[in-house]
Design an enzyme around this catalytic site. Sequence first.
Site, PDB file in Angstrom:
ATOM      1  N   ASP A 127      34.040 -41.114   3.645  1.00  7.84           N
ATOM      2  CA  ASP A 127      34.461 -40.718   2.308  1.00  7.84           C
ATOM      3  C   ASP A 127      33.197 -40.594   1.480  1.00  7.84           C
ATOM      4  OD1 ASP A 127      37.115 -40.356   2.698  1.00  7.84           O
ATOM      5  OD2 ASP A 127      37.796 -42.013   1.439  1.00  7.84           O
ATOM      6  N   ASP A 173      50.342 -37.356  -3.628  1.00 13.45           N
ATOM      7  CA  ASP A 173      49.489 -36.384  -4.338  1.00 13.45           C
ATOM      8  C   ASP A 173      50.129 -35.011  -4.304  1.00 13.45           C
ATOM      9  OD1 ASP A 173      47.496 -38.347  -4.252  1.00 13.45           O
ATOM     10  OD2 ASP A 173      46.451 -37.410  -2.567  1.00 13.45           O
ATOM     11  N   GLU A 188      33.375 -45.431   3.116  1.00 11.06           N
ATOM     12  CA  GLU A 188      33.136 -44.811   1.809  1.00 11.06           C
ATOM     13  C   GLU A 188      31.870 -45.400   1.177  1.00 11.06           C
ATOM     14  OE1 GLU A 188      36.501 -43.975  -0.641  1.00 11.06           O
ATOM     15  OE2 GLU A 188      35.439 -44.576  -2.459  1.00 11.06           O
ATOM     16  N   HIS A 191      32.367 -47.920  -1.571  1.00  9.85           N
ATOM     17  CA  HIS A 191      32.942 -49.181  -1.106  1.00  9.85           C
ATOM     18  C   HIS A 191      31.858 -50.036  -0.443  1.00  9.85           C
ATOM     19  CE1 HIS A 191      37.224 -47.236  -0.763  1.00  9.85           C
ATOM     20  NE2 HIS A 191      36.668 -47.075  -1.943  1.00  9.85           N
ATOM     21  N   GLU A 228      39.949 -48.003   6.157  1.00 12.46           N
ATOM     22  CA  GLU A 228      38.895 -47.748   5.154  1.00 12.46           C
ATOM     23  C   GLU A 228      38.613 -49.030   4.373  1.00 12.46           C
ATOM     24  OE1 GLU A 228      39.489 -44.216   2.680  1.00 12.46           O
ATOM     25  OE2 GLU A 228      38.416 -45.204   1.059  1.00 12.46           O
ATOM     26  N   ASP A 256      34.553 -48.806  -8.545  1.00 11.55           N
ATOM     27  CA  ASP A 256      34.547 -47.604  -7.711  1.00 11.55           C
ATOM     28  C   ASP A 256      34.473 -46.376  -8.621  1.00 11.55           C
ATOM     29  OD1 ASP A 256      34.738 -46.410  -5.230  1.00 11.55           O
ATOM     30  OD2 ASP A 256      36.906 -46.654  -5.031  1.00 11.55           O
ATOM     31  N   ASP A 310      33.325 -43.458  -7.868  1.00 10.34           N
ATOM     32  CA  ASP A 310      33.660 -42.237  -7.121  1.00 10.34           C
ATOM     33  C   ASP A 310      32.940 -40.997  -7.636  1.00 10.34           C
ATOM     34  OD1 ASP A 310      35.396 -43.509  -5.361  1.00 10.34           O
ATOM     35  OD2 ASP A 310      37.174 -43.137  -6.572  1.00 10.34           O
ATOM     36  N   ASP A 322      35.659 -37.865  -1.469  1.00  7.74           N
ATOM     37  CA  ASP A 322      36.517 -38.776  -2.230  1.00  7.74           C
ATOM     38  C   ASP A 322      35.778 -39.082  -3.538  1.00  7.74           C
ATOM     39  OD1 ASP A 322      38.338 -40.569  -3.106  1.00  7.74           O
ATOM     40  OD2 ASP A 322      38.234 -41.926  -1.396  1.00  7.74           O
ATOM     41  N   HIS A 345      47.147 -37.798  -0.017  1.00  5.40           N
ATOM     42  CA  HIS A 345      48.181 -38.843   0.058  1.00  5.40           C
ATOM     43  C   HIS A 345      49.519 -38.126  -0.110  1.00  5.40           C
ATOM     44  CE1 HIS A 345      44.770 -41.037  -1.858  1.00  5.40           C
ATOM     45  NE2 HIS A 345      45.216 -42.110  -1.251  1.00  5.40           N
TER      46      HIS A 345
HETATM   47  C1  XLS Z   1      40.220 -45.814  -3.036  1.00  5.95           C
HETATM   48  C2  XLS Z   1      40.153 -45.160  -1.744  1.00  5.95           C
HETATM   49  C3  XLS Z   1      41.186 -44.082  -1.521  1.00  5.95           C
HETATM   50  C4  XLS Z   1      41.306 -43.785  -0.054  1.00  5.95           C
HETATM   51  C5  XLS Z   1      42.560 -43.088   0.319  1.00  5.95           C
HETATM   52  O1  XLS Z   1      39.303 -46.492  -3.455  1.00  5.95           O
HETATM   53  O2  XLS Z   1      38.870 -44.652  -1.566  1.00  5.95           O
HETATM   54  O3  XLS Z   1      40.882 -42.954  -2.262  1.00  5.95           O
HETATM   55  O4  XLS Z   1      40.234 -43.031   0.390  1.00  5.95           O
HETATM   56  O5  XLS Z   1      43.683 -43.857   0.056  1.00  5.95           O
HETATM   57 NI    NI Z   2      38.260 -43.380  -0.017  1.00  7.58          NI
HETATM   58 NI    NI Z   3      37.314 -45.463  -3.143  1.00 15.82          NI
END
Ligand code: XLS
Ligand code: NI
Ligand code: NI
Length: 444
Positions: free
Chosen positions: A300, A108, A272, A275, A236, A311, A313, A343, A105
Amino acid sequence: MPKTKKPQFFAVPHIRFEGPKSENHLAFRHYDPSEMIDGKSLRDHLRFSIAYWHSFRGVGGDPFGPGTIVRPWESGKDALSVAKRRMDAAFEFFVKIEAPFWCFHDRDIAPEGATLAESNRNLDAVVAHAKALQKETGVRLLWGTANLFSNPRYMCGAATNPDSHVFAYAAAQVKKAMEVTHELGGEGYTFWGGREGYETLLNTNLKREQDHLARFLHMAVDHAKRIGFKGQFYIEPKPKEPTKHQYDFDVASGIAFLRTYGLEKHLKFNIETNHATLAGHSFQHEIEVAAAQGMLGSIDANAGDPLLGWDTDQFNTDVKEITLAMVTILRAGGLGKGGLNFDAKLRRPSVDPEDLFYAHIGGMDTYALAFKIARRILADGKLDQFLADRYASYDSGIGKQIEKGQVGFRELEKLVLTKLGEPKLRSGRQEYLENLFNSYLTGR
Ligand code: XLS
Ligand code: NI
Ligand code: NI
């Protein structure tokens, strides 16, 4: 892959492939980047990417406490020099972990300034540094994106904000993020809906907000043309978090949204894992739905926790889940310009730099193994044959006429009454297929 000039941030050696029998946990067991498969290296098949936000900006904070992860490279005379030093560390990591791509991003990689102009200047300075590092290492940019959710101005969304001033600000920010993505040779650009959703319909004009989101994406498409950016745009989906209801809920609602607003030619899906599961779907389901419409873009790569509803992750080491996903990805002809972007973030107590290596080695090996198993499944052909047989009644006769739109209710009624009668029950064979699938997973 070329090596960095002088590794200086990680005490960990360059990660090498040592094969499944290796006892070394700082080695790959299944991911041999240079292994050639169908005239293409495994590196080019899998297109692994490192997510800058998690691996280089994540500090392990959660709502109950601050970060736990303190990195030695997070020091310098000002925010910009820290940003550059951090980026040196990041590229050392990308090279050592054998990741050909990275993703970021805007916020970032460079600190946000007091004004948009200052933020843009900061970004330019760090992007110049990134460009030099990309050139030196051969690491490429899979996709870029803009952070349209952290700054308080975006508390009620960016493109869906009730205040057109915020919409304009977001547009300006994305314009710049697209331009730097282009400058860095990015192969894609992602729109994750950040806070594009709502908390309560009491204060929300849903129709207007969705119209605005579509308008925003059309502006992005126009701007890409203007600057000659040929990368793939991704949307996404995510059903919730941070807002209670996100507009890009899942792939199916995303397809409906894109089609409604004439955007379906311009965007594909960045799917993702976590998600998908938050939306109540399996990872494979989301991939299958996108692939069915020729809209599978990128992945992702992460995992949720089946016991938690947010999430998380995590890095994914579930061979079964990923193999199922890989079967669908390979059937769809692969990811094209997309890739497998981690991700995913370290757990809060994983505070050592080497934990970054264990995490990515696990994720990469799992995907590499799943890729190989999925190829075996498809080469063996039993699953595909089963599917073909199951639908064979549509290949000829009345089934073919149905598919071709040559018959209607009247003809079908007549046929059933005069000729076909009652259909015979045919087993779906789910348990057999699950056993068959397991036999590929376990190699017997
Ligand atoms: C958040 C998203 C984010 C996107 C990029 O849940 O996964 O990380 O991949 O903005
Ligand atoms: Ni993501
Ligand atoms: Ni995410």
